[in-house]
Write a protein that holds these residues in place. Structure first.
Motif, short mmCIF file in Angstrom:
data_model
loop_
_atom_site.label_atom_id
_atom_site.label_comp_id
_atom_site.label_asym_id
_atom_site.label_seq_id
_atom_site.Cartn_x
_atom_site.Cartn_y
_atom_site.Cartn_z
N CYS A 18 0.86 -1.19 0.00
CA CYS A 18 0.00 0.00 0.00
C CYS A 18 0.89 1.24 0.00
O CYS A 18 1.95 1.25 0.64
CB CYS A 18 -0.89 0.00 1.23
SG CYS A 18 -2.17 -1.27 1.20
N ALA A 65 -5.92 -2.54 4.60
CA ALA A 65 -5.96 -3.05 3.24
C ALA A 65 -6.87 -4.27 3.23
O ALA A 65 -6.91 -5.03 4.21
CB ALA A 65 -4.56 -3.44 2.78
N PHE A 125 -8.00 -7.66 0.88
CA PHE A 125 -7.65 -8.56 -0.21
C PHE A 125 -8.75 -9.60 -0.35
O PHE A 125 -9.20 -10.17 0.64
CB PHE A 125 -6.31 -9.24 0.14
CG PHE A 125 -5.92 -10.36 -0.78
CD1 PHE A 125 -5.23 -10.10 -1.95
CD2 PHE A 125 -6.23 -11.67 -0.46
CE1 PHE A 125 -4.86 -11.14 -2.79
CE2 PHE A 125 -5.86 -12.71 -1.29
CZ PHE A 125 -5.17 -12.46 -2.46
N LEU A 154 -6.39 -7.33 -4.75
CA LEU A 154 -6.34 -6.32 -3.69
C LEU A 154 -7.50 -5.37 -3.95
O LEU A 154 -7.52 -4.67 -4.97
CB LEU A 154 -5.02 -5.57 -3.71
CG LEU A 154 -4.84 -4.60 -2.55
CD1 LEU A 154 -4.61 -5.36 -1.25
CD2 LEU A 154 -3.69 -3.66 -2.81
N CYS A 160 -6.73 -0.11 -0.44
CA CYS A 160 -5.97 0.33 0.72
C CYS A 160 -6.71 1.57 1.22
O CYS A 160 -6.91 2.53 0.46
CB CYS A 160 -4.53 0.68 0.35
SG CYS A 160 -3.53 -0.75 -0.11
N ILE A 216 -0.74 -12.87 -1.83
CA ILE A 216 -0.24 -12.48 -0.51
C ILE A 216 0.26 -13.72 0.20
O ILE A 216 -0.10 -14.84 -0.15
CB ILE A 216 -1.33 -11.80 0.35
CG1 ILE A 216 -2.50 -12.77 0.61
CG2 ILE A 216 -1.79 -10.50 -0.28
CD1 ILE A 216 -3.46 -12.30 1.67
N TRP A 229 -1.49 -10.29 7.25
CA TRP A 229 -2.76 -10.52 6.58
C TRP A 229 -3.60 -11.49 7.40
O TRP A 229 -3.29 -12.67 7.48
CB TRP A 229 -2.55 -11.05 5.17
CG TRP A 229 -1.98 -10.03 4.24
CD1 TRP A 229 -0.67 -9.91 3.87
CD2 TRP A 229 -2.67 -8.99 3.58
NE1 TRP A 229 -0.52 -8.86 3.01
CE2 TRP A 229 -1.73 -8.28 2.81
CE3 TRP A 229 -4.01 -8.59 3.54
CZ2 TRP A 229 -2.08 -7.18 2.02
CZ3 TRP A 229 -4.35 -7.50 2.76
CH2 TRP A 229 -3.40 -6.81 2.00
N CYS A 236 1.87 -3.94 4.46
CA CYS A 236 0.85 -4.73 3.75
C CYS A 236 1.35 -5.06 2.35
O CYS A 236 0.90 -4.49 1.35
CB CYS A 236 -0.46 -3.96 3.70
SG CYS A 236 -1.13 -3.59 5.35
N PHE A 273 2.23 -7.34 -1.06
CA PHE A 273 1.61 -8.30 -1.96
C PHE A 273 2.47 -8.36 -3.21
O PHE A 273 3.37 -7.54 -3.41
CB PHE A 273 0.17 -7.91 -2.30
CG PHE A 273 0.04 -6.56 -2.97
CD1 PHE A 273 0.01 -6.44 -4.34
CD2 PHE A 273 -0.05 -5.41 -2.20
CE1 PHE A 273 -0.10 -5.20 -4.95
CE2 PHE A 273 -0.17 -4.16 -2.80
CZ PHE A 273 -0.19 -4.06 -4.18
#
Length: 146
Positions: free
Chosen positions: A26, A69, A71, A86, A89, A112, A118, A135, A137
């Motif tokens: 993010c 965030a 997902f 995603l 954010c 992720i 997470w 955060c 990914f």
């Protein structure tokens, strides 16, 4: 027999190891810029190959802080990795209001690491770690035919 082989191959192809990708996270609060006076915001991606974008419906002005965030998983955890999208954010604006930043375009496939920052909740994962860059990914792109 052929269908059984295909069904065994799908999880392998969906694993992060089968796809090339770039690590992202993010945007940092300091990297998000308001564009004009319409409540639109942008930030560059880490790779430099895209842009985060967002619009605040409830406020204007500088971004104050990161909230969370979200997902959306598109499959099961395979070797600690989850593939999906995603969704956003989320941030709070300094003078009140909320901002949702979206990564590139809707439907961009990312993965992720399940667990850690997470936290799962049904078929979604939430990251509420306020540390810059927490955060993370991985953007996935299809392997080139070679």
């Amino acid at each position: 027999m052929f269908i059984k082989q295909i069904s065994l191959l799908i999880p392998l192809l969906m694993s992060a190891n089968a796809w090339a990708g770039t690590m992202e996270h993010c945007p940092k609060v300091a990297d998000i810029k308001e564009v004009g006076s319409t409540g639109s915001y942008t930030a560059a991606t880490l790779s430099g190959e895209g842009e985060w974008s967002g619009t605040s419906q409830t406020g204007r002005g500088p971004v104050g802080g990161f909230d969370e965030a979200i997902f959306k998983a598109r499959g099961e955890v395979v070797e600690g990795v989850v593939v999906g999208e995603l969704l956003r954010c989320g941030y709070s604006l300094r003078d009140g209001g909320k901002l949702d930043m979206r990564f590139k375009r809707e439907g961009t496939v990312v993965s992720i690491q399940a667990g850690g920052v997470w936290e799962p909740w049904y078929d979604q994962y939430y990251c509420e770690d306020k540390t810059d860059g927490a955060c993370t990914f991985k953007e996935l792109s299809r392997p080139s035919k070679g």
